[in-house]
Design a protein around this motif. Structure first.
Motif, PDB file in Angstrom:
ATOM      1  N   VAL A   1     -10.678   5.539  -3.464  1.00 60.72           N
ATOM      2  CA  VAL A   1     -11.729   4.564  -3.815  1.00 60.72           C
ATOM      3  C   VAL A   1     -11.092   3.253  -4.250  1.00 60.72           C
ATOM      4  CG1 VAL A   1     -13.556   4.025  -5.477  1.00 60.72           C
ATOM      5  CG2 VAL A   1     -13.461   6.290  -4.424  1.00 60.72           C
ATOM      6  N   ARG A   2     -10.046   3.356  -5.059  1.00 62.75           N
ATOM      7  CA  ARG A   2      -9.362   2.131  -5.513  1.00 62.75           C
ATOM      8  C   ARG A   2      -8.732   1.392  -4.335  1.00 62.75           C
ATOM      9  NH1 ARG A   2      -5.396   2.411 -10.412  1.00 62.75           N
ATOM     10  NH2 ARG A   2      -5.851   0.183 -10.415  1.00 62.75           N
TER      11      ARG A   2
ATOM     12  N   ALA B   1     -11.139  -0.569  -2.206  1.00 63.47           N
ATOM     13  CA  ALA B   1     -11.866  -1.683  -2.828  1.00 63.47           C
ATOM     14  C   ALA B   1     -11.681  -2.938  -1.985  1.00 63.47           C
ATOM     15  CB  ALA B   1     -11.349  -1.925  -4.242  1.00 63.47           C
TER      16      ALA B   1
ATOM     17  N   SER C   1     -16.359  -6.588  -5.366  1.00 59.88           N
ATOM     18  CA  SER C   1     -16.898  -5.222  -5.317  1.00 59.88           C
ATOM     19  C   SER C   1     -18.403  -5.213  -5.513  1.00 59.88           C
ATOM     20  CB  SER C   1     -16.256  -4.352  -6.415  1.00 59.88           C
ATOM     21  OG  SER C   1     -14.928  -4.073  -6.084  1.00 59.88           O
TER      22      SER C   1
ATOM     23  N   GLU D   1     -10.124   6.097   4.536  1.00 58.14           N
ATOM     24  CA  GLU D   1     -10.433   4.993   3.633  1.00 58.14           C
ATOM     25  C   GLU D   1     -11.780   4.369   4.010  1.00 58.14           C
ATOM     26  OE1 GLU D   1      -7.118   2.363   2.562  1.00 58.14           O
ATOM     27  OE2 GLU D   1      -8.508   0.713   2.865  1.00 58.14           O
TER      28      GLU D   1
ATOM     29  N   ARG E   1      -8.082   7.645  -6.073  1.00 55.75           N
ATOM     30  CA  ARG E   1      -7.065   6.711  -5.556  1.00 55.75           C
ATOM     31  C   ARG E   1      -7.562   6.052  -4.265  1.00 55.75           C
ATOM     32  NH1 ARG E   1      -3.373  10.941  -6.851  1.00 55.75           N
ATOM     33  NH2 ARG E   1      -2.366  10.515  -8.852  1.00 55.75           N
TER      34      ARG E   1
ATOM     35  N   THR F   1     -17.972   1.521  -9.793  1.00 54.99           N
ATOM     36  CA  THR F   1     -16.957   0.492  -9.555  1.00 54.99           C
ATOM     37  C   THR F   1     -16.235   0.111 -10.848  1.00 54.99           C
ATOM     38  OG1 THR F   1     -18.197  -0.422  -7.704  1.00 54.99           O
ATOM     39  CG2 THR F   1     -16.612  -1.876  -8.751  1.00 54.99           C
TER      40      THR F   1
ATOM     41  N   GLU G   1     -12.593   1.383 -10.275  1.00 57.58           N
ATOM     42  CA  GLU G   1     -11.755   0.245  -9.854  1.00 57.58           C
ATOM     43  C   GLU G   1     -11.217  -0.534 -11.045  1.00 57.58           C
ATOM     44  OE1 GLU G   1     -13.797  -2.145  -6.969  1.00 57.58           O
ATOM     45  OE2 GLU G   1     -14.249  -0.419  -5.700  1.00 57.58           O
ATOM     46  N   GLN G   2     -12.038  -0.678 -12.090  1.00 58.43           N
ATOM     47  CA  GLN G   2     -11.609  -1.477 -13.234  1.00 58.43           C
ATOM     48  C   GLN G   2     -11.082  -0.634 -14.390  1.00 58.43           C
ATOM     49  OE1 GLN G   2     -11.515  -4.728 -13.085  1.00 58.43           O
ATOM     50  NE2 GLN G   2     -12.749  -5.120 -11.269  1.00 58.43           N
TER      51      GLN G   2
ATOM     52  N   LYS H   1     -15.052   4.135   1.695  1.00 59.66           N
ATOM     53  CA  LYS H   1     -15.700   2.852   1.481  1.00 59.66           C
ATOM     54  C   LYS H   1     -17.212   2.958   1.771  1.00 59.66           C
ATOM     55  CE  LYS H   1     -13.989  -1.742   2.051  1.00 59.66           C
ATOM     56  NZ  LYS H   1     -12.812  -2.424   2.551  1.00 59.66           N
TER      57      LYS H   1
ATOM     58  N   ARG I   1     -12.053  -9.261  -8.509  1.00 57.66           N
ATOM     59  CA  ARG I   1     -12.269  -7.948  -7.868  1.00 57.66           C
ATOM     60  C   ARG I   1     -13.667  -7.429  -8.170  1.00 57.66           C
ATOM     61  NH1 ARG I   1      -7.033  -6.830  -9.608  1.00 57.66           N
ATOM     62  NH2 ARG I   1      -7.800  -5.557 -11.340  1.00 57.66           N
TER      63      ARG I   1
ATOM     64  N   HIS J   1      -5.690   4.840 -14.550  1.00 57.02           N
ATOM     65  CA  HIS J   1      -5.487   3.473 -15.055  1.00 57.02           C
ATOM     66  C   HIS J   1      -4.492   3.411 -16.211  1.00 57.02           C
ATOM     67  CE1 HIS J   1      -8.464   1.099 -12.757  1.00 57.02           C
ATOM     68  NE2 HIS J   1      -9.083   2.255 -12.626  1.00 57.02           N
TER      69      HIS J   1
END
Ligand code: ZN
Lengths: 219, 183
Positions: free
Chosen positions: A49-50, A53, B44, B124, A47, B143, B147-148, B128, B40, A18
């Protein structure tokens, strides 16, 4: 897929992805990842996992902005948003002092009235009256109905000046009258006294964190 | 490792002050800065319907109670905390209304089974599935971290736990994801 033995490095991999690390840390970590198969694999997994999303809808910013409540400006905000040269410190000080005088007069009157009646103990109405005079930009409780917020600890602060000045005895000023009863000299003396009072709240915002006791996860 | 502070050209704090002083453009900047991340996070977290309404409610709540925000945590963390609370409220009322069982991770996995064929990358899809199979708490922490890009401290603030607990949840989640993929 194995774990890298360096726990600190593993902890920092999401920050590396990030871009939240300093230049030095980024360089150090990148060099490590290039030489460490486990970290390379974990970076690839992060990567993926991102990338995996779920898709989020596009948000209409204008619609949200138009739904926002109207702002309630406070003196501190006006000062903060103003250009740096246009300092408003004397004004802010004046506002606090004016508020404090109002507080003194309200508190003094209430104390006097209570003393006259000699019946009721100090009621809860007293701190309420002083809070409203010291905190002009009162929060809107309805807007945070479901959010637990820290209590405003202003009542104690607000009543402190009344006690200090009232006990000083150096001015001999009556606290039972109105502002109009004071001469210019008396007002100056009172303001000087207030300058020496340490109990006045700072104009700087104090930290209040929103406590959330829900430890259950979402989903 | 020290984290760089977030922020764009102008700090959130300063934009908030500008908005309170009557500058509506500052509100637009704040909303556009954080809205996508909130959307997002909502998706999520399993929100499928009315995500924009949820994001809007989050901002309305936040801007309506900015007096409670004194800048100790970041505005971003505070917004996520509010949105998370709104999602929990939504689910509670949904459960009450429909008297139905809560969404279990296995339900979501089934949902993704149907999507598998549409996903271009098999890898992927597996990732997931691995993430979706996490426990609710692990999923939420994982997450927010991956992700954040939240720090453990920020996650702790949003979820209402400790930094140490957030770290443990993250590493347990990472181990579970790896095990799922190694099967
Ligand atoms: Zn490594």
């Amino acid at each position: 897929m194995n774990d890298c033995i360096d726990a600190e490095v593993r902890d920092a991999l999401p920050d590396l992805i990030h871009g939240r690390l300093s230049d030095l840390d980024t360089a150090t970590l990148t060099a490590h990842v290039e030489s460490c198969a486990d970290c390379r694999a974990e970076m690839e997994l992060l990567r993926q996992v991102r990338a995996a999303a779920p898709f989020a809808p596009r948000i209409d910013v204008g619609r949200i902005v138009s739904a926002l409540p109207a702002p309630m400006p406070s003196p501190a905000d006006v000062a903060l948003s103003a250009p740096p040269r246009a300092t408003s410190r004397p004004n802010r000080s004046f506002i606090w002092r004016t508020s404090a005088i109002a507080t003194l007069l309200v508190a003094g009157s209430l104390t006097f009235a209570n003393a006259r009646r000699q019946a009721l103990p100090v009621s809860a109405a007293k701190p309420t009256a002083t809070v409203s005079s010291v905190a002009p930009a009162a929060p809107t409780p309805s807007a945070v109905a479901s959010l637990p917020s820290a209590p405003l600890a202003t009542s104690e602060v607000a009543t402190a000046p009344a006690k200090t000045v009232g006990n000083s005895g150096s001015t001999g000023l009556s606290l039972t009258g109105g502002v109009q009863d004071l001469t210019d000299d008396q007002l100056q003396t009172l303001l000087k006294d207030l300058d020496g009072v340490k109990g006045l709240p700072s104009a700087e915002p104090e930290a209040i964190s929103v406590g959330v006791d829900d430890t259950e996860g979402l989903q | 490792m020290t984290l760089e502070t977030r922020g764009g050209d102008e700090s959130d704090q300063r934009l908030i002050a500008r908005w309170r002083a009557g500058d509506s453009r500052a509100a637009s900047l704040l909303v556009s800065r954080h809205a996508d991340a909130l959307a997002r996070f909502a998706v999520s977290s399993g929100e499928r319907d009315e995500v924009e309404e949820l994001v809007q409610d989050t901002f309305v709540r936040a801007f309506g109670s900015l007096d409670a925000f004194r800048g100790e945590s970041s505005l971003r963390t505070w917004l996520f905390t509010i949105e998370r609370r709104l999602m929990l409220d939504r689910r509670r009322s949904e459960r009450r209304q429909k008297a139905m069982v809560s969404i279990e991770p296995s339900d979501a996995v089934t949902e993704f089974d149907a999507l598998d064929g549409l996903l271009a990358e098999e890898a992927e899809a597996r990732v997931k599935k691995a993430v979706t199979s996490l426990s609710p708490t692990q999923h939420e922490v994982f997450t927010l971290r991956v992700e954040q890009g939240f720090s453990y401290k920020e996650i702790a603030e949003v979820v209402g736990t400790t930094e140490g607990a957030a770290r443990v949840h993250y590493h347990n989640a990472m181990r579970a994801v790896k095990e799922f993929l190694n099967e």
